[in-house]
Write an enzyme that holds these catalytic residues in place. Structure first.
Site, PDB file in Angstrom:
ATOM      1  N   GLU A 114       0.909  -1.276   0.025  1.00  0.00           N
ATOM      2  CA  GLU A 114       0.100  -0.102   0.058  1.00  0.00           C
ATOM      3  C   GLU A 114       0.665   1.164   0.119  1.00  0.00           C
ATOM      4  OE1 GLU A 114      -2.500   1.398  -0.522  1.00  0.00           O
ATOM      5  OE2 GLU A 114      -3.857   1.817   1.297  1.00  0.00           O
ATOM      6  N   ASP A 115       0.523   2.544  -0.622  1.00  0.00           N
ATOM      7  CA  ASP A 115       1.224   3.468  -0.557  1.00  0.00           C
ATOM      8  C   ASP A 115       1.199   4.256   0.880  1.00  0.00           C
ATOM      9  OD1 ASP A 115      -1.539   4.164  -0.665  1.00  0.00           O
ATOM     10  OD2 ASP A 115      -1.346   5.746  -2.298  1.00  0.00           O
ATOM     11  N   ASP A 118      -3.461   5.875   6.305  1.00  0.00           N
ATOM     12  CA  ASP A 118      -4.057   6.910   7.140  1.00  0.00           C
ATOM     13  C   ASP A 118      -4.786   6.452   8.099  1.00  0.00           C
ATOM     14  OD1 ASP A 118      -4.956   9.425   7.743  1.00  0.00           O
ATOM     15  OD2 ASP A 118      -5.760  10.028   5.707  1.00  0.00           O
ATOM     16  N   LYS A 146       0.915   7.005   8.594  1.00  0.00           N
ATOM     17  CA  LYS A 146       0.388   8.315   9.583  1.00  0.00           C
ATOM     18  C   LYS A 146       0.102   7.647  10.634  1.00  0.00           C
ATOM     19  CE  LYS A 146      -1.124  11.437   5.981  1.00  0.00           C
ATOM     20  NZ  LYS A 146      -2.004  12.201   5.094  1.00  0.00           N
ATOM     21  N   ASP A 174      -1.207  10.602  -5.144  1.00  0.00           N
ATOM     22  CA  ASP A 174      -1.977  11.754  -5.890  1.00  0.00           C
ATOM     23  C   ASP A 174      -2.577  12.719  -5.177  1.00  0.00           C
ATOM     24  OD1 ASP A 174      -4.116   9.704  -5.157  1.00  0.00           O
ATOM     25  OD2 ASP A 174      -5.289  10.922  -6.525  1.00  0.00           O
TER      26      ASP A 174
HETATM   27  P1  IMP Z   1      -7.210   5.084   4.527  1.00  0.00           P
HETATM   28  O1  IMP Z   1      -8.295   4.002   4.670  1.00  0.00           O
HETATM   29  O2  IMP Z   1      -7.717   6.225   5.539  1.00  0.00           O
HETATM   30  O3  IMP Z   1      -6.159   4.426   5.356  1.00  0.00           O
HETATM   31  O4  IMP Z   1      -6.994   5.611   3.329  1.00  0.00           O
HETATM   32  C1  IMP Z   1      -5.648   5.281   2.711  1.00  0.00           C
HETATM   33  C2  IMP Z   1      -5.692   5.944   1.388  1.00  0.00           C
HETATM   34  O5  IMP Z   1      -5.998   7.299   1.277  1.00  0.00           O
HETATM   35  C3  IMP Z   1      -4.405   5.752   0.770  1.00  0.00           C
HETATM   36  O6  IMP Z   1      -4.179   4.450  -0.014  1.00  0.00           O
HETATM   37  C4  IMP Z   1      -4.443   6.740  -0.125  1.00  0.00           C
HETATM   38  O7  IMP Z   1      -4.925   6.678  -1.560  1.00  0.00           O
HETATM   39  C5  IMP Z   1      -5.349   8.148   0.380  1.00  0.00           C
HETATM   40  N1  IMP Z   1      -4.358   8.998   1.147  1.00  0.00           N
HETATM   41  C6  IMP Z   1      -4.383   9.037   2.564  1.00  0.00           C
HETATM   42  N2  IMP Z   1      -3.416  10.103   2.921  1.00  0.00           N
HETATM   43  C7  IMP Z   1      -2.970  10.493   1.703  1.00  0.00           C
HETATM   44  C8  IMP Z   1      -1.994  11.480   1.489  1.00  0.00           C
HETATM   45  O8  IMP Z   1      -1.161  12.159   2.363  1.00  0.00           O
HETATM   46  N3  IMP Z   1      -1.733  11.739  -0.005  1.00  0.00           N
HETATM   47  C9  IMP Z   1      -2.389  11.025  -0.856  1.00  0.00           C
HETATM   48  N4  IMP Z   1      -3.447  10.134  -0.554  1.00  0.00           N
HETATM   49  C10 IMP Z   1      -3.542  10.052   0.593  1.00  0.00           C
HETATM   50 MG    MG Z   2      -4.390   4.554  -2.289  1.00  0.00          MG
END
Ligand code: IMP
Ligand code: MG
Length: 189
Positions: A114-115, A118, A146, A174
């Site tokens: 995964e990139d 969050d 994060k 992105d």
């Molecule tokens: P989560 O389900 O909240 O952990 O969302 C993770 C996804 O949100 C990542 O795979 C990204 O696509 C996007 N994302 C979260 N933070 C960032 C950021 O700082 N920059 C770009 N994309 C982000």
């Molecule tokens: Mg993503």
């Protein structure tokens, strides 16, 4: 004597659509060094058995392509495409698969790439789905994490960098589909 103001190189980057970046959080060289270390860690982690590296699209595409070239053992590559339901500004935690890997998962070591983690909600749902396919092992490799916002119920076995609580772009990440091709990771202004 006149002083010529200097423009920081990142603000002059023609890839930025005229946007400014606050700072370059991770340079191309830093990323390359860390990805090589991660490749060594992953290589050392797995013993016998088949390894399937599963990239979560689109954000992981550059990280995954660099990472697999640093892993010195046999492996296969496939991808997942996930979409969140509903409101795009709030992570609802419900996820459906738009592309499901063709490859059989049962009995294999699965490394989900995964990139950025969050809230961790996307990964929570995907890991639940993948666990149900009975892999031999299931681990997460995230380029960025994060830690402050994460509700992730699964351990992240491999993490590239602790991410600042800022919106990051580049190296696959992105903003409205732009900036994925930056070779560095920057914090948007
Ligand atoms: P989560 O389900 O909240 O952990 O969302 C993770 C996804 O949100 C990542 O795979 C990204 O696509 C996007 N994302 C979260 N933070 C960032 C950021 O700082 N920059 C770009 N994309 C982000
Ligand atoms: Mg993503």
């Amino acid at each position: 004597m006149s002083i010529t103001p200097t423009t920081p190189p990142e603000t002059a980057d023609p890839r930025l659509l005229g946007r400014r970046v606050k700072r370059i959080s991770f340079s191309e060289a830093e990323i390359a060094r860390r990805v090589a270390e991660l490749g060594r860690d992953v290589t050392g982690f797995y013993g016998d058995g088949e390894l399937l590296v599963l990239g979560l699209l689109k954000g992981s595409f550059i990280f995954l392509s660099d990472l697999v070239r640093q892993i010195r053992r046999p492996l296969q590559v496939d991808f997942l495409v996930a979409a969140s339901y509903g409101d795009s500004t709030v992570s609802s935690g419900s996820v459906r698969l738009l592309y499901d890997p063709e490859t059989e998962l049962e009995g294999k070591h699965i490394l989900l790439v995964e990139d950025i983690v969050d809230t961790g909600r996307t990964l929570n749902r995907l890991m639940d789905l993948l666990q149900a396919r009975k892999p031999r092992s299931l681990e997460i490799c995230a380029l960025l994490h994060k830690h402050l916002t994460s509700e992730l119920r699964y351990p992240t076995r491999f993490v590239g960098f602790d991410a600042p609580n800022e919106f990051l772009v580049g190296y696959g990440l992105d903003h409205a589909e732009n900036f994925r091709h930056l070779p560095y990771i920057a914090s948007l202004q």
